[in-house]
Design a protein around this motif. Structure first.
Motif, PDB file in Angstrom:
ATOM      1  N   TRP B 181       0.952  -1.200   0.035  1.00 11.82           N
ATOM      2  CA  TRP B 181      -0.040  -0.027   0.071  1.00 11.82           C
ATOM      3  C   TRP B 181       0.913   1.297   0.057  1.00 11.82           C
ATOM      4  CZ3 TRP B 181      -4.132  -0.728  -1.719  1.00 11.82           C
ATOM      5  CH2 TRP B 181      -5.256  -1.840  -1.376  1.00 11.82           C
ATOM      6  N   HIS B 182       1.879   1.292   0.863  1.00 12.89           N
ATOM      7  CA  HIS B 182       2.978   2.444   0.821  1.00 12.89           C
ATOM      8  C   HIS B 182       3.386   2.691  -0.675  1.00 12.89           C
ATOM      9  CE1 HIS B 182       3.274   1.380   5.029  1.00 12.89           C
ATOM     10  NE2 HIS B 182       3.053   2.655   5.301  1.00 12.89           N
ATOM     11  N   ALA B 183       3.972   1.417  -1.344  1.00 17.17           N
ATOM     12  CA  ALA B 183       4.484   1.479  -2.555  1.00 17.17           C
ATOM     13  C   ALA B 183       3.494   2.249  -3.687  1.00 17.17           C
ATOM     14  CB  ALA B 183       4.861   0.342  -3.072  1.00 17.17           C
ATOM     15  N   LEU B 184       2.274   1.688  -3.460  1.00 20.68           N
ATOM     16  CA  LEU B 184       1.215   2.296  -4.379  1.00 20.68           C
ATOM     17  C   LEU B 184       1.036   3.711  -4.237  1.00 20.68           C
ATOM     18  CD1 LEU B 184      -1.406  -0.602  -4.465  1.00 20.68           C
ATOM     19  CD2 LEU B 184      -0.188   0.193  -6.150  1.00 20.68           C
ATOM     20  N   ALA B 185       0.829   4.049  -2.798  1.00 17.27           N
ATOM     21  CA  ALA B 185       0.873   5.466  -2.512  1.00 17.27           C
ATOM     22  C   ALA B 185       1.830   6.271  -3.055  1.00 17.27           C
ATOM     23  CB  ALA B 185       0.557   5.751  -1.209  1.00 17.27           C
ATOM     24  N   LEU B 186       3.152   5.940  -3.008  1.00 17.16           N
ATOM     25  CA  LEU B 186       4.443   6.483  -3.390  1.00 17.16           C
ATOM     26  C   LEU B 186       4.250   6.769  -4.808  1.00 17.16           C
ATOM     27  CD1 LEU B 186       6.794   8.059  -2.248  1.00 17.16           C
ATOM     28  CD2 LEU B 186       7.901   5.973  -2.676  1.00 17.16           C
ATOM     29  N   GLY B 187       3.628   5.692  -5.451  1.00 14.81           N
ATOM     30  CA  GLY B 187       3.934   5.698  -7.044  1.00 14.81           C
ATOM     31  C   GLY B 187       2.779   6.798  -7.486  1.00 14.81           C
ATOM     32  N   VAL B 188       1.632   7.030  -6.866  1.00 17.09           N
ATOM     33  CA  VAL B 188       0.506   7.668  -7.230  1.00 17.09           C
ATOM     34  C   VAL B 188       1.019   9.405  -6.870  1.00 17.09           C
ATOM     35  CG1 VAL B 188      -1.914   8.715  -6.726  1.00 17.09           C
ATOM     36  CG2 VAL B 188      -1.293   6.414  -7.147  1.00 17.09           C
ATOM     37  N   LEU B 189       1.726   9.254  -5.812  1.00 22.90           N
ATOM     38  CA  LEU B 189       2.278  10.828  -5.467  1.00 22.90           C
ATOM     39  C   LEU B 189       3.286  11.134  -6.468  1.00 22.90           C
ATOM     40  CD1 LEU B 189       2.240  12.739  -3.068  1.00 22.90           C
ATOM     41  CD2 LEU B 189       4.000  11.882  -2.126  1.00 22.90           C
ATOM     42  N   SER B 190       4.210  10.207  -6.768  1.00 21.87           N
ATOM     43  CA  SER B 190       5.226  10.612  -7.788  1.00 21.87           C
ATOM     44  C   SER B 190       4.573  11.073  -9.127  1.00 21.87           C
ATOM     45  CB  SER B 190       5.970   9.356  -8.069  1.00 21.87           C
ATOM     46  OG  SER B 190       6.585   8.890  -7.305  1.00 21.87           O
ATOM     47  N   MET B 191       3.630  10.570  -9.611  1.00 18.46           N
ATOM     48  CA  MET B 191       2.952  10.947 -10.981  1.00 18.46           C
ATOM     49  C   MET B 191       2.260  12.312 -10.688  1.00 18.46           C
ATOM     50  SD  MET B 191       1.481   7.593 -12.718  1.00 18.46           S
ATOM     51  CE  MET B 191       1.128   6.628 -11.453  1.00 18.46           C
ATOM     52  N   LEU B 192       1.660  12.500  -9.440  1.00 19.13           N
ATOM     53  CA  LEU B 192       0.828  13.639  -9.299  1.00 19.13           C
ATOM     54  C   LEU B 192       1.895  14.936  -9.020  1.00 19.13           C
ATOM     55  CD1 LEU B 192      -2.338  14.014  -8.445  1.00 19.13           C
ATOM     56  CD2 LEU B 192      -1.459  14.407  -6.030  1.00 19.13           C
ATOM     57  N   LEU B 193       2.914  14.709  -8.491  1.00 17.04           N
ATOM     58  CA  LEU B 193       3.926  15.781  -8.142  1.00 17.04           C
ATOM     59  C   LEU B 193       4.609  15.951  -9.680  1.00 17.04           C
ATOM     60  CD1 LEU B 193       5.746  15.246  -4.970  1.00 17.04           C
ATOM     61  CD2 LEU B 193       4.096  16.846  -5.491  1.00 17.04           C
ATOM     62  N   LEU B 194       4.799  15.046 -10.473  1.00 18.33           N
ATOM     63  CA  LEU B 194       5.270  15.242 -11.654  1.00 18.33           C
ATOM     64  C   LEU B 194       4.540  16.035 -12.561  1.00 18.33           C
ATOM     65  CD1 LEU B 194       7.547  14.494 -13.912  1.00 18.33           C
ATOM     66  CD2 LEU B 194       6.293  12.354 -14.329  1.00 18.33           C
ATOM     67  N   HIS B 195       3.360  15.762 -12.432  1.00 17.58           N
ATOM     68  CA  HIS B 195       2.253  16.486 -13.441  1.00 17.58           C
ATOM     69  C   HIS B 195       1.956  18.058 -12.808  1.00 17.58           C
ATOM     70  CE1 HIS B 195      -1.065  16.768 -16.221  1.00 17.58           C
ATOM     71  NE2 HIS B 195      -1.749  17.513 -15.162  1.00 17.58           N
ATOM     72  N   VAL B 196       1.755  18.104 -11.431  1.00 16.37           N
ATOM     73  CA  VAL B 196       1.801  19.509 -11.066  1.00 16.37           C
ATOM     74  C   VAL B 196       2.997  20.274 -11.440  1.00 16.37           C
ATOM     75  CG1 VAL B 196       1.315  20.665  -8.991  1.00 16.37           C
ATOM     76  CG2 VAL B 196       0.232  18.727  -9.286  1.00 16.37           C
ATOM     77  N   PHE B 197       4.261  19.761 -11.181  1.00 12.26           N
ATOM     78  CA  PHE B 197       5.460  20.487 -11.159  1.00 12.26           C
ATOM     79  C   PHE B 197       5.585  21.028 -12.674  1.00 12.26           C
ATOM     80  CE2 PHE B 197       8.567  19.564  -7.549  1.00 12.26           C
ATOM     81  CZ  PHE B 197       7.718  19.875  -6.644  1.00 12.26           C
ATOM     82  N   VAL B 198       5.156  20.036 -13.413  1.00 17.80           N
ATOM     83  CA  VAL B 198       5.531  20.301 -14.984  1.00 17.80           C
ATOM     84  C   VAL B 198       4.315  21.409 -15.492  1.00 17.80           C
ATOM     85  CG1 VAL B 198       5.847  19.515 -17.229  1.00 17.80           C
ATOM     86  CG2 VAL B 198       6.687  18.124 -15.492  1.00 17.80           C
ATOM     87  N   TYR B 199       3.174  21.122 -15.136  1.00 19.84           N
ATOM     88  CA  TYR B 199       2.104  21.950 -15.848  1.00 19.84           C
ATOM     89  C   TYR B 199       1.310  23.032 -14.904  1.00 19.84           C
ATOM     90  CZ  TYR B 199       3.287  18.435 -19.314  1.00 19.84           C
ATOM     91  OH  TYR B 199       4.053  17.796 -20.273  1.00 19.84           O
TER      92      TYR B 199
END
Lengths: 140, 274
Positions: B181-199
């Motif tokens: 569950w931690h791993a899934l949450a970290l994966g989602v968080l990574s993608m979210l931050l990637l999207h937010v930082f870029v756009y």
């Protein structure tokens, strides 16, 4: 600046003549270092970098210290691969008494390299037979 | 403007500055010293070649001088690697990580590995430490390069940040103590931050959403691809350091997600740094 960039093609021919000597020097030194490093690493690839560790321990000096004796040793890895967590065990046996054992763990011994360490004993190492050897290692 | 030796010397000085600043965290990391002599020689050689190619690409986008041809990009890449090697060697000697009773293979391995972050730092030094840069030309190049260029910059950013984390024991320890569950949450968080930082949050160098792109197409086109690049880079770096040897697929997936977090932040912010 911008206009200069647009005239890039014309500039290319000129730029080649105008490369400053310092740029040649810096790139040349860089190329030399790169080739040197690639050479040394590449040489290791084909010269036994993958043979598993072989560790030889030599006693360097024995000296009396407060509360006993200190034995300094050199552990030499004669093979190509690095060894981690190398346990060195030294024993001193004395006639009519128990054997005294001291141990120490060396973090790493890289391939074709040596590391120094020390063991403490309470028995006089010279009076009996002193034996120091590596008992094991892990791969890093 | 003619490029003179004096101007080039200033660029070179900035390169040394960049090499020290970007290289220092790893120069003072214990695992890097032992990896220098213990990692597979073939993998180290491959990493050096990969670095050289990366430097040529970075030189195209932002080097310590404006370039006109592949030859010049290559020359700049060699110079940057040279600066990285010299900086690493000097600092490792000063820090007593290298002593002269060591074997040559040991010394060269340590310097070679440290020169990877240091030479990337040298290449970025001009951009970060210089004031008189040609932003227009740089922006133009990034535009011309299009999607492939975008991916390259993401890869460079991901590699730099992942490389800074991967040598440490903590990456593996974190992977061990995480539940799925931690791993899934970290994966989602990574993608979210990637999207937010870029756009979204208006960092300088941020991308506008591609024309006519909906949220979904942008997400698929850039964010998901970016995260994919981050994961691949993580896998490559972990493999280089021998962290994946004999590890089960499930555990490796955990490690990838852990290292993918800094890697995706690196991918997201590459445009700001490069």
């Amino acid at each position: 600046m911008n206009r200069e960039h647009k005239a890039g093609e014309i500039q290319t021919a000129k730029a080649e003549q105008q490369v400053p000597w310092l740029e040649w020097a810096a790139s040349g030194i860089g190329l030399f270092l790169v080739l040197g490093i690639f050479g040394v690493i590449g040489w290791q690839v084909f010269n036994g970098a993958t043979t598993p560790p072989e560790i030889i321990v030599e006693v360097d000096t024995v000296a009396p210290v407060e509360g006993g004796y200190r034995v300094l040793f050199l552990a030499r890895n004669t093979a190509g691969e690095a060894a981690a967590q190398v346990e060195i065990e030294g024993t001193v046996s004395k006639a009519g008494a128990d054997t005294e054992t001291s141990r120490v763990v060396l973090d790493y011994i890289p391939g074709h390299s040596e590391r120094q360490g020390g063991l403490f004993f309470t028995y006089e190492p010279r009076s009996g037979s002193l034996a120091v050897r590596a008992t094991g290692f892990t791969t890093p | 403007m003619r490029v003179t030796s004096e101007r080039y010397a200033i660029g070179l000085a900035r390169a040394f500055g960049g090499a020290i600043i970007f290289g220092i965290p790893l120069l003072m990391t214990m695992e890097m010293w032992s990896l220098g002599f213990s990692m597979g020689r073939g993998r180290l050689l491959l990493l050096m070649v990969f670095t050289l190619v990366l430097l040529i690409g970075l030189s195209y986008f932002s080097g310590f001088e404006k370039t006109f041809s592949l030859k010049e990009d290559a020359m700049d890449a060699f110079a940057a690697l040279g600066v990285g090697v010299i900086t690493s060697a000097v600092l490792l000697v000063v820090l007593a990580v290298i002593t002269f009773d060591m074997s040559w293979g040991d010394i060269v391995g340590r310097v070679a590995l440290q020169s990877v972050p240091a030479s990337i730092g040298a290449m970025l030094g001009r951009k970060q430490l210089g004031d008189e840069q040609d932003m227009d030309a740089e922006e133009e190049r990034k535009r011309e390069a299009g999607y492939a260029g975008e991916l390259f910059l993401m890869l460079a950013g991901a590699l730099f940040l992942a490389f800074n984390m991967a040598p440490t024991e903590e990456m593996i320890l974190i992977a061990f103590q995480m539940t799925p569950w931690h791993a899934l949450a970290l994966g989602v968080l990574s993608m979210l931050l990637l999207h937010v930082f870029v756009y979204s949050i208006g960092f300088s160098g941020q991308e506008g959403r591609p024309e006519g792109g909906t949220f979904l197409s942008t997400f698929l086109h850039f964010t998901l691809t970016g995260y994919g690049v981050a994961l691949l880079v993580s896998l490559y770096v972990l493999w280089s350091f021998g962290r994946t040897d004999g590890v089960s697929v499930a555990e490796m997936a955990n490690m990838l997600v852990v290292l993918g977090f800094p890697a995706s932040l690196g991918a997201a912010t590459a445009r700001l740094v490069v």
